[in-house]
Design a protein around this motif. Structure first.
Motif, PDB file in Angstrom:
ATOM      1  N   ASP A  18       0.827  -1.215   0.000  1.00  0.00           N
ATOM      2  CA  ASP A  18       0.000   0.000   0.000  1.00  0.00           C
ATOM      3  C   ASP A  18       0.861   1.264   0.000  1.00  0.00           C
ATOM      4  O   ASP A  18       0.531   2.244  -0.663  1.00  0.00           O
ATOM      5  CB  ASP A  18      -0.900  -0.002   1.250  1.00  0.00           C
ATOM      6  N   HIS A 213      -7.027  -1.196   9.548  1.00  0.00           N
ATOM      7  CA  HIS A 213      -6.249  -0.669   8.410  1.00  0.00           C
ATOM      8  C   HIS A 213      -6.859   0.679   8.045  1.00  0.00           C
ATOM      9  O   HIS A 213      -7.958   0.744   7.513  1.00  0.00           O
ATOM     10  CB  HIS A 213      -6.351  -1.669   7.242  1.00  0.00           C
ATOM     11  N   HIS A 215      -6.638   4.793   6.485  1.00  0.00           N
ATOM     12  CA  HIS A 215      -6.015   5.797   5.626  1.00  0.00           C
ATOM     13  C   HIS A 215      -6.280   7.162   6.230  1.00  0.00           C
ATOM     14  O   HIS A 215      -7.220   7.340   7.004  1.00  0.00           O
ATOM     15  CB  HIS A 215      -6.566   5.686   4.201  1.00  0.00           C
ATOM     16  N   ASN A 249      -1.226   6.240   4.365  1.00  0.00           N
ATOM     17  CA  ASN A 249      -1.743   5.206   5.271  1.00  0.00           C
ATOM     18  C   ASN A 249      -1.501   5.621   6.722  1.00  0.00           C
ATOM     19  O   ASN A 249      -0.758   6.563   6.982  1.00  0.00           O
ATOM     20  CB  ASN A 249      -0.997   3.886   5.025  1.00  0.00           C
TER      21      ASN A 249
HETATM   22 ZN   LIG Z   1      -5.091   0.535   2.105  1.00  0.00          ZN
END
Ligand SMILES: [Zn+2]
Length: 531
Positions: A18, A213, A215, A249
């Motif tokens: 990512d 996870h 962002h 991220n």
């Molecule tokens: Zn991602």
């Protein structure tokens, strides 16, 4: 649910997958292998290496990783997706590539928002659920630990919680070890993440590890990850320095020390947190993306004090002005010194640098600072030049080389290899190094580049460590606008040896002289500190 103290929180790094979605960054297979070594040195649990099958580079990465990488603390993970809609698992290319990557663990992305199943995949919710279950079972049967990234989980949950929970259950029942709740568009806020993770934790209990996870589209990726842990997540995904597409991220270089130093959890093996600053800078260097000086914990300014009147108070009671001990993350206290500095600040700076300067020399430093700042120097921005100034004030002279002469020629019309004639530049330097005279000429894309190359040629055999030192940024500012081309030029040069970053300064009415002053300081500082 607040975890009890010293809960183990797994760290899953996705810098190599990512993180590399960020604009303007590209990493070779070699770079990726070096970054993986740094992540292992830091001690993260999982390193997501890439998406085998999505591109040949990632296939090569996994092939070379299995031969060349010796990981001590981390498990390598290959990334992919669930099978195609209405496809079969045993003829699915993505799943086959995942197994062929040969990693002990795999992470697959699964659609967990009803809207994305019906609109993006154009299939039914039942099929969406079957795609997850079939794929997890197939990979589990191939002997892989299976982590499932529940894509668009938070947005999906807000619109249709029932389907999002069905998708999650499908993964758990089929044998996933982790369900990772993804804020894919990065739009969630901490209170929402907190409520939804607690809700999921209520549903699945401890049958499966809940991951997070995030962002950073709302600037809350770190806060959201922390909120998720407080609500029951035990696995955090993110990237070093917060690299990633759009706004990035979740930043592991902030989250890890937050979890360890503020909440008392364990993320890294004992004693590894002190590698954080050097690993952060090393990876930034490999990707050619300097660490933000203001980055929490690891930035060069994270523990910088513009001391002024408080200098002596800070020296006496450092903990009153710092939220954690900078040594805990491998960083250090830095005193910012300017022409306003008094004796106390200079003494503090000397102690920080490990320099022994006596009273008269402190006076000399203050005089030099005032004079040079009046000429246009700005030492706050150039710590490395300040250190050299302080050393020189007590009679030190750099022992590495002396310049006999230097000449730069720039001429128009020199043929360029691409055909169009341009400005050609070459520099000739005559240096004395360790008692020997070295004469070298080099071409460059400009005068500073040509001088840098020629000087390095002269120094290379005596100081091979300079090969690791290079310039990362070159900033020029004209200080006296009214003087036009006669104005004074200030040059700031950033350099690195891959672990330490430093800035030097040069000022002169002649731009080449200003550049050389900054470059000379940069090389001398590198020779002083790079083993
Ligand atoms: Zn991602």
């Amino acid at each position: 649910m607040t975890p009890t103290s010293a809960t183990q929180i797994e760290v899953f790094d996705t810098t190599l997958r990512d993180g590399l979605q960020v604009e303007g960054v590209s990493a070779s297979v070699e770079d990726k292998l070096r970054i993986a070594e740094q992540l292992d040195l830091l001690g993260v649990h999982y390193i997501e290496g890439g998406w085998p099958g999505a591109n040949p580079k990632d296939i090569e990465f996994f092939a070379r990783a299995s031969n060349e990488l010796r990981l001590n603390t981390s498990t390598l993970v290959a990334f992919g997706s669930t099978r195609r809609p209405r496809g079969k698992v045993d003829t699915d290319d993505t799943l086959r590539n995942l197994v062929e990557a040969g990693t002990p663990a795999v992470c697959i992305v699964a659609k967990s928002s009803a809207y994305h199943v019906t609109e993006a995949l154009q299939t039914t919710l039942d099929e969406g659920e079957a795609m997850i279950a079939d794929s997890v079972r197939f990979l589990g049967a191939a002997g892989r630990l299976v982590l499932v990234d529940m894509e668009h989980f938070f947005d999906g949950f807000k619109a249709d919680a029932e389907f999002s929970l069905r998708a999650l259950e499908a993964a758990v029942v089929a044998g996933a070890s982790h369900v990772v709740l993804c804020d894919t568009n990065g739009g969630s806020l901490p209170h929402e993440v907190s409520e939804i993770v607690a809700d999921v934790h209520g549903h699945v209990g401890n049958d499966v590890t809940i991951g997070i996870h995030c962002h950073d589209d709302t600037g809350c990726a770190v806060a959201n990850s922390m909120a998720a842990v407080r609500a029951g997540a035990r696995h955090v995904q993110g990237t070093l320095n917060g690299l990633g597409e759009r706004t990035g991220n979740a930043n592991l270089t902030t989250i890890i020390p937050n979890l360890e130093l503020k909440l008392g959890h364990r993320c890294l093996p004992e004693g590894h947190l002190t590698h954080l600053t050097s690993v952060s800078h090393h990876v930034a260097e490999l990707l050619n993306r300097a660490v933000n000086p203001q980055a929490p914990y690891v930035g060069t300014g994270a523990f910088a004090h513009k001391a002024g009147l408080h200098a002596s108070a800070i020296a006496r009671r450092k903990d009153a002005y710092e939220h954690v001990d900078p040594k805990a993350v491998g960083n250090g206290t830095r005193f910012v010194v300017s022409e306003m500095a008094g004796r106390a600040t200079i003494n503090l700076k000397a102690a920080e640098l490990g320099l022994d300067i006596d009273g008269p020399s402190v006076g000399a430093v203050i005089d030099d600072l005032k004079r040079l700042e009046h000429e246009g120097y700005h030492f706050e921005a150039a710590d490395a030049s300040l250190e050299l100034l302080m050393r020189r004030a007590s009679g030190w002279e750099q022992p590495f080389f002396t310049v006999e002469s230097m000449r730069v020629i720039t001429d128009q019309g020199a043929p360029a290899p691409q055909g169009r004639p341009g400005m050609g530049t070459e520099a000739t330097v005559k240096l004395w190094v360790a008692g020997e005279r070295h004469v070298h000429t080099a071409e460059g894309n400009g005068p500073v580049n040509a001088i840098d190359k020629a000087v390095r040629l002269a120094l290379a055999s005596t100081y091979p460590q300079l090969a690791r030192v290079h310039l990362t940024d070159f900033k020029v500012r004209i200080l006296d606008g009214a003087g036009a081309t006669g104005a004074v030029t200030r040059v700031l040069l950033d350099a690195t040896d891959g672990e330490r970053d430093w800035t030097t300064i040069g000022v002169s009415p002649n731009i080449i002289e200003a550049s050389w002053r900054a470059l000379e300081d940069s090389l001398v500082y590198g020779l002083l500190h790079t083993a």
